[in-house]
Structure formats: structure tokens, C-alpha cells
Design a protein around this motif. Structure first.
Motif, short mmCIF file in Angstrom:
data_model
loop_
_atom_site.label_atom_id
_atom_site.label_comp_id
_atom_site.label_asym_id
_atom_site.label_seq_id
_atom_site.Cartn_x
_atom_site.Cartn_y
_atom_site.Cartn_z
N VAL A 493 -22.34 -8.43 30.56
CA VAL A 493 -21.43 -7.42 30.10
C VAL A 493 -20.11 -7.13 30.89
O VAL A 493 -20.43 -6.81 32.07
CB VAL A 493 -22.26 -6.28 29.88
N ALA A 494 -19.04 -7.78 30.61
CA ALA A 494 -17.84 -7.28 31.22
C ALA A 494 -17.04 -6.16 30.60
O ALA A 494 -16.62 -6.17 29.47
CB ALA A 494 -16.88 -8.51 31.42
N VAL A 495 -16.98 -5.05 31.43
CA VAL A 495 -16.02 -3.84 30.97
C VAL A 495 -14.55 -3.83 31.46
O VAL A 495 -14.56 -3.99 32.74
CB VAL A 495 -16.67 -2.51 31.30
N VAL A 496 -13.89 -4.14 30.42
CA VAL A 496 -12.49 -4.51 30.67
C VAL A 496 -11.38 -3.73 30.13
O VAL A 496 -11.96 -2.98 29.13
CB VAL A 496 -12.15 -5.85 30.48
N GLY A 497 -10.13 -3.54 30.41
CA GLY A 497 -9.20 -3.02 29.65
C GLY A 497 -8.24 -2.13 30.48
O GLY A 497 -7.78 -2.41 31.55
N GLU A 498 -7.66 -1.16 30.14
CA GLU A 498 -6.67 -0.24 30.49
C GLU A 498 -7.60 0.69 31.59
O GLU A 498 -8.43 1.19 31.26
CB GLU A 498 -5.98 0.57 29.43
N ALA A 499 -6.81 1.63 32.47
CA ALA A 499 -7.00 2.60 33.30
C ALA A 499 -6.43 3.72 32.28
O ALA A 499 -5.63 3.33 31.31
CB ALA A 499 -6.42 2.60 34.52
N LYS A 500 -6.96 4.81 32.42
CA LYS A 500 -6.88 5.94 31.65
C LYS A 500 -5.25 6.25 31.34
O LYS A 500 -4.82 6.52 30.05
CB LYS A 500 -7.60 7.20 31.66
N GLU A 501 -4.75 6.45 32.57
CA GLU A 501 -3.11 6.72 32.51
C GLU A 501 -2.17 5.45 32.30
O GLU A 501 -0.91 5.61 32.21
CB GLU A 501 -2.74 7.32 33.60
N MET A 502 -2.85 4.29 31.83
CA MET A 502 -2.10 3.35 31.17
C MET A 502 -1.55 3.55 29.90
O MET A 502 -0.99 2.74 29.11
CB MET A 502 -2.84 1.83 31.20
N SER A 503 -2.05 4.44 29.18
CA SER A 503 -1.85 5.04 27.87
C SER A 503 -1.72 6.36 27.91
O SER A 503 -2.14 7.19 28.92
CB SER A 503 -2.85 4.79 26.73
N GLY A 504 -1.19 7.04 27.12
CA GLY A 504 -0.72 8.58 27.04
C GLY A 504 0.62 8.68 27.37
O GLY A 504 1.66 7.97 27.11
#
Length: 752
Positions: A493-504
Motif C-alpha cells: 500500500v503506497a500513500v502518494v500525492g500532494e502535500a497539503k499546501e500544494m493545493s489551496g
């Protein structure tokens, strides 16, 4: 709308205002000086250190005591708010109480999934409940005014604030706007557990050019009325108490100074009775737009219909001079002040300025166990299963699992963007959630990769605190460790994606893919030959064409909030069967943007995805998106058959019902969001291919069949024509019902 009808609406609005005045407010206004009225138009936030030890800085204290502040935001707790309210009530000539605001975007201390995630639940009662909990907790801390909901339609995922809204669709966005306003405000604004909502950002902010925050917007009136205005109007119709302006310009005039927007449309056409507040320094920012100095733009804003100036203090420092010079009138200043005083009256602050200040409430009402339980439920219902491969999901609770990823054992990013009132230290990391839900599983963890290896990107996203940490180990070392852990496991199980302040806010991006560091990790994990599940975090639709082509399962979890780890584990291990549906289209690549489901045909439509010269198509990519609006899989499967309409011909203002047979053909109980789309075959302006006009969430046990009924109201057939008249034109209509916007069950009817 004709000139004569605008004139009529203006006088009707003026007459209605005269008839609906509040005697207590009028009596107070009659005692106020012009300076005191201007003071009520000033909204400030304390800044920097508190040298005197009081609730606000000395400068703000002095302004409150001088009657130069109408409201505060950015402070909380009964103790701090009481001190500020004491200054206003006991140290000013008239003792006018302050209103206290805050950005409570997706929960107060109990943080729910980001709004784009909540929208993916398609569950209006759930969204309303999250707003009620947010209001209960915030009012317990003394706050009575919320800068939410944000209802901007967004069809460009490069725009970072896509995370804060409900996605691309005006029908769904309107339903969510109504649910959130009703949740915050309830039936009684004077109740201690309700607060005044503020719909934002008026208007069109989600259509900023190139997806770049604060940028210009250029749009036809027809598109405004049909595609972008409905959620704002839904909030107005639901009784929202206040409206916040946007940063962008509209027809060349910034929203905070746009009289057509704030007076002609909002007040005269939509009959809005509340007050309008600027966004943070947006009045001052009209100087950079090129509309004059601070005095000029402040007068422009007041004359346009803006009532309260957030932080910039242009009203406070220039309106008296503009009044003396005849550039603004006392009536305009009085009207703006009246609306703010009326809001305070509706909140019950004149009866009791300390109504929302109770030192016993925080311990009683904030972070209740049942609130966290609902946060966990809301998160599970927000997740969207994007791909299932070889029945890998759900996992067995005694499996040997390699849990990989920087985000897999992380608290700082779980709340997502715009959670200023939340505490990330209270969040449940995914590793902890896995252990809670599946205590018999063997779980081995490895970081595997940094969220990004780009030090400049890391610096840019760490403005509000460290959310991206570059490991002291090399990327090669991190990757080797993850591969070694994966090889010893039964499933990865790989948890991937953005950090929270990569959007907003102020987080627009031209590359909206999974960062390269994590893409390399995914490829290496797949190369081990082990079954791989990707748990994907983001605040926007991402470009994941490569990942969708790999032999992996993909669960989109957005940023799930304070119960992140427990909720993700609930779905991964089958305690809940995912039923979320996308509320924004996911593109194949950035070059397709803007892309959305309610597109129009051109005069040369592409009949198939095969390239044809002289048709509206790309040489290097399909027209179709990677994932359509409304898309979302389940651990089970659903079959649609036998769509029927109650009538094949209806009269004007007559409703219509449709029925469809839905069967759960898989091996799990589950929920399905049944979606209804409408196509107006011929009309006076070019119609979209199809538009969402109904949905219903249905639960079926495995093997169960249900007849699902959906209603089309007379209003659902209407649109704004070339004269901006809201009409339903006689002719043929097609309806499509199914699991996403590519629904294939089709029926027809005629409007006489």
C-alpha cells in the motif's frame, strides 16, 4: 434584462428596504456620527505580538475604543473574545458590539475532509451535519461569523483553490451551497450553536485565466448566469447572511468595486438583504488593478455596494474625506452601516453582546467523541475508488502489508489546506489507522521517497509551516529500503500525492501530476511484482494517465481530516465499501484544460475518438478525459436497466418523474449515486451536450434490485437565454441515467 425592468427592480428594492427596517437599528443609526458609521465598516485582524498582554495589539485596541472597528477575525476562545468585546461595549460612546469572524472551511477543531472531498460524498445531509458541527464548535469558542461556504465553480484544476469548492457543476454546487448555509445558520441565528455564513467569492473566482490565483476573468453574461452564478444564488435563496467579494475583475472592473455585480445583480435582481464584505485587502488591491489611489478605490467600492472593508482600512482612512468632497454620500455610508448593524441584531448581539461567550462550552462542545465519529464517516464517504485491479481490495485484516510513502506516517498533511483552526497533532496517521482497524495484520513501514525532491518547491509549500521534509538520506537509499520492505510483504500500500499546501490559496500549478520522486517510487514498487494499492492524496484532480495504466488499484482520499488514518483503513480493509464520485473531471493531460462534462458541441464535432481532419480534436490526445465527472467505482458492481419516463409529453411548469432499475450484481453490499443528466436537443442558444439535473444515493445489498425514482422539476428545464431571461423552451429533451456523466440509459420527452 431590459433597462426598464432594472429600474423597476431598483425601486422595488428601495421600497422593500424601507418597509423592512429594524426599529432598534434605525434608532441607533439616528444617534451615530458619520465617523462612527464609517467605523462599523472596518474589519480588522490583530497582528504580531501582543505587547500589553491583552487580546489584541495596542493599535487595534485603540481603534476599537475609538469606535473605528465593526468586527474582528483571527481570534478565538471565550476569554480573548470577551476582552475585545468589553472594549467595544464598555469603552465606546454607543457600546456597539463587535462581530467575530473566522475561516472555518471544513470544520473547526474537528476537521473534516477538504470541501472537494466532502462534495464527492454527494450526501447533502452529511454535508449539512458537518456544517452544524463546525458551527457548534466555533460558537463555543466565541466566533459567530464564518467565511464559508466557498462555492466557486472550478473547471481548471491548475487553480489551487479547487480544493475549497465543490467542483465543476452548478447543479451539484447549488445543492451543496444550500446544505452548508442551512447547516451553519440553522433556523435561528440567535441560537448559541449557529453562526452567520458568508458565501464566497462573489464572483467567478474559479474561472481565473490560466488557473492562476487572483488572475483576470473574462466571461460572457450567458455563461455567468447558466454555469457560474447558480451556487451563489442558491446560497442567497437559502438566506445566507453575508457575501464576500472575489479578487478578480469582471467586465474589466474588480469585484469589490463592481456596481453591476454588487448592486444590480446581487441586491436588485437577487434581492439579497445581508451585507457584503471584501476579501483580504481586495479594496486596496484595486490600486494595482489600475483604478486609482486608495481614496478613489475606496469610494468606488462603497458606491458599488461593498459594506465592509477587510483589513485594508481604506474605508476608515478615506471615506470621511470622500464624503466631505461629495464623492460618496451619507446615505451610502448609512446604508452600509445599517446592513452591518442588522447582521449584529440578527445574531442577537444587541440583546446580549456576550451571547457567544461561555467559558464552559469549549470543553463541552469541541472535539466531542461523536464529532470525531462523524469526521471518520465523512472521510470514508468522500473517498473515490478510481481503479480496481485483480480484486486486490479490500485487504484481509491479517495480511502481510508493506505500507510505503512519506504521507503514510504523517500527521502534518492529513487536515489539508485551509484548516487554520484545526490541530494537525490530533490527526490519525495512516500507519496508526491501519493498526487500529487491523491489529492482526503484519505491517512494515518505509518512507520510500520524499513528497518532492525539489528544494524550491518544498520551500514554496512550507510557507505556513513544514509540510515537506527532505530526508537526510539520499533518494536512492529511501527507494532501496522501500523495495526491500515490499519484497517481504504480500501486498504493498503506497500513500502518494500532494502535500497539503500544494493545493489551496496561492498554490496554482502548471504540473498537476504526482511529483517525480513518488512516480519513481511507484514504478519501483510495481516492478517487484507484488500487488500494489495506491492511496492518492490531493486537493485537485491530478494527471495520472501513467498510474492508471499500471497494474495497481487506486483509491483517491483527498485530504481526509482529523480521522484520516482510521477512515482510510476502514475502506482499505472493507469496513466500508467506497461510494464517492468525482465532482470534477480528471484530464488526460494539462493540455486538455479546461475540461468538464457539460461541454457544447462545435459545428464540427468529433464523432469518435479516432482523429479526423477538420473536426474539433487534438492531434496528440483524445478529447475525452481520463476520468469523467461523476465517476467512481465500488468493490461491488451495479447494473442499470429499464429507464422509463412518467410522460412522453409535458406542459410548461409541469414536473416529470423517471424510474430506472438498479441491481447490485457483485459480491459486496454497497451504495451507488444514481445520476440524471438532461440534454435540450434544440434551443435558441447552443445547448451543452448534457447537464446534471438530479441524483440519488442508494444502498443495495449484494444481489438486491431496486427501482429508483428521480424527479425533474419544471425549473430543471429552464436556462438563461440570450436576453438573460430564465425560460424553458418547447421542444424535445433527452435524459440519461447512470453511474457517471457518460450514462448510457436514455429516454426522451417533449415539452409542449
Amino acid at each position: 434584462m431590459t433597462y426598464s425592468s432594472v429600474v423597476v427592480l431598483y425601486f422595488l428594492s428601495f421600497f422593500t428596504q424601507a418597509q423592512n427596517t429594524i426599529p432598534e437599528v434605525e434608532a441607533l443609526l439616528s444617534k451615530m456620527t458619520i465617523e462612527e458609521k464609517i467605523g462599523q465598516l472596518n474589519l480588522v485582524t490583530p497582528g504580531g505580538g501582543i505587547a500589553t498582554g491583552s487580546v489584541v495589539s495596542s493599535n487595534v485596541e485603540e481603534k476599537i475604543k475609538a469606535g473605528q472597528v465593526g468586527g474582528l477575525f483571527g481570534i478565538a476562545t471565550p476569554e480573548r473574545i470577551k476582552k475585545a468585546q468589553d472594549f467595544a461595549v464598555n469603552k465606546t460612546r454607543l457600546g456597539i458590539p463587535l462581530i467575530f469572524g473566522s475561516d472555518i472551511i471544513h470544520g473547526y477543531k474537528t476537521t473534516f475532509p477538504i470541501p472537494l472531498g466532502l462534495a464527492a460524498s454527494w450526501d447533502m445531509e452529511l454535508l449539512k451535519r458537518t456544517a452544524q458541527i463546525a458551527a457548534l464548535e466555533a460558537t463555543a469558542d466565541g466566533i459567530n461569523w464564518n467565511f464559508s461556504p466557498m462555492v466557486d465553480i472550478s473547471r481548471d484544476p491548475r487553480w489551487g483553490r479547487t480544493a475549497e469548492g465543490a467542483g465543476e457543476d452548478p447543479y451539484l454546487g447549488s445543492a451543496i451551497a444550500k446544505a452548508m448555509v442551512m447547516g451553519y445558520q440553522g433556523d435561528d441565528l440567535t441560537a448559541e450553536n449557529t453562526m452567520m455564513a458568508c458565501v464566497k467569492h462573489m464572483a467567478l473566482y474559479g474561472a481565473s485565466e490560466a488557473g492562476r490565483d487572483y488572475n483576470s476573468v473574462d466571461m460572457s453574461k450567458i455563461r455567468m448566469y447558466n454555469d457560474y452564478f447558480p451556487p451563489y444564488k442558491a446560497a442567497i435563496d437559502a438566506g445566507v447572511g453575508s457575501v464576500m467579494t472575489s479578487f478578480n475583475d469582471i467586465d474589466g472592473i474588480p469585484a469589490s468595486g463592481n456596481k453591476w455585480l454588487l448592486t444590480d445583480l446581487l441586491r436588485n435582481q437577487w434581492n439579497f438583504k445581508g451585507f457584503v464584505v471584501s476579501d483580504y485587502t481586495s479594496v486596496n488591491e484595486m490600486i494595482a488593478h489600475g483604478l486609482g489611489d486608495l481614496q478613489a478605490v475606496s469610494a468606488l467600492a462603497l458606491n458599488a455596494g461593498l459594506d465592509m472593508d477587510m483589513v485594508g482600512e481604506g474605508f476608515l482612512t478615506t471615506l470621511k474625506k470622500s464624503y466631505d468632497e461629495g464623492k460618496v454620500s451619507e446615505a451610502q455610508i448609512t446604508n452600509a452601516c445599517r446592513r452591518i448593524l442588522e447582521a449584529k441584531y440578527k445574531l442577537g448581539l444587541f440583546d446580549d453582546p456576550y451571547r457567544y461567550i461561555d467559558q464552559k462550552r469549549p470543553a463541552k462542545d469541541i472535539l466531542r467523541p461523536e464529532h470525531r465519529k462523524i469526521a471518520r464517516e465523512a472521510a470514508t464517504k468522500s473517498f473515490v475508488l478510481l481503479k480496481k485491479h485483480n480484486n486486490t481490495l479490500p485487504l484481509k485484516k491479517d495480511a502481510n502489508i508493506a505500507l510505503i510513502g512519506d504521507l503514510a506516517n504523517d500527521k502534518t498533511n492529513m487536515l489539508g489546506t485551509w484548516a487554520p483552526t484545526g490541530d494537525f497533532k490530533l490527526s490519525i496517521p495512516i500507519l496508526e489507522g491501519f493498526k487500529n482497524v487491523a491489529p492482526n495484520a503484519k505491517i512494515s513501514y518505509a518512507k520510500g521517497a520524499n513528497i518532492t525532491n525539489d528544494s524550491i518547491m518544498a520551500k514554496n509549500v512550507n510557507v505556513f509551516g513544514t509540510t515537506v521534509v527532505l530526508d537526510k538520506r539520499s533518494p536512492e537509499e529511501l527507494l532501496a529500503e522501500a523495495v526491500a520492505v515490499a519484497k517481504k510483504a504480500d501486498v504493498v500500500v503506497a500513500v502518494v500525492g500532494e502535500a497539503k499546501e500544494m493545493s489551496g490559496e496561492s498554490s496554482s500549478k502548471t504540473k498537476i501530476q504526482i511529483p517525480d520522486s513518488q512516480k519513481q517510487l511507484i514504478r519501483a514498487l510495481v516492478a517487484t511484482g507484488k500487488p500494489v494499492v495506491l492511496v492518492l492524496m490531493s486537493g485537485r484532480p491530478l494527471v495520472i494517465e501513467e498510474e492508471m495504466g499500471l497494474p495497481v488499484s487506486i483509491l483517491q482520499v483527498w485530504f481526509p481530516g482529523v480521522e484520516a488514518g482510521n477512515a482510510i483503513a476502514d475502506v482499505i480493509f472493507g469496513n466500508y465499501n467506497p461510494a464517492g464520485k468525482l465532482t470534477a473531471t480528471w484530464p488526460v493531460n494539462v493540455g486538455q484544460i479546461p475540461i468538464y462534462h457539460s461541454i457544447k458541441n462545435t459545428g464540427r464535432p468529433q464523432p469518435t475518438e479516432t482523429f479526423l481532419k477538420f473536426k474539433s480534436s487534438y492531434l496528440d490526445a483524445p478529447n475525452a478525459p481520463l476520468l469523467p465527472f461523476g465517476y467512481g467505482l465500488s468493490y461491488t458492481d451495479f447494473e442499470y436497466t429499464d429507464l422509463k419516463v412518467s410522460k412522453t409529453e409535458i406542459a410548461q411548469n409541469e414536473a416529470l418523474s423517471l424510474s430506472v432499475t438498479l441491481k447490485n450484481t457483485g459480491n459486496y453490499d454497497g451504495e451507488e449515486v444514481v445520476q440524471l443528466y438532461l440534454r435540450d436537443v434544440v434551443r435558441s442558444i447552443t445547448p451543452p451536450n448534457r447537464v446534471l439535473k438530479g441524483f440519488k444515493k442508494v444502498f443495495l445489498k449484494k444481489g438486491e434490485t431496486k427501482t429508483v425514482t428521480l424527479d425533474l422539476k419544471a425549473e430543471d428545464l429552464k436556462f438563461y437565454n440570450a436576453n438573460l431571461e430564465f425560460v424553458a423552451e418547447p421542444g424535445d429533451f433527452e435524459v440519461f441515467v447512470g453511474t457517471n456523466s457518460n450514462a448510457t440509459q436514455k429516454a426522451s420527452f417533449t415539452l409542449k
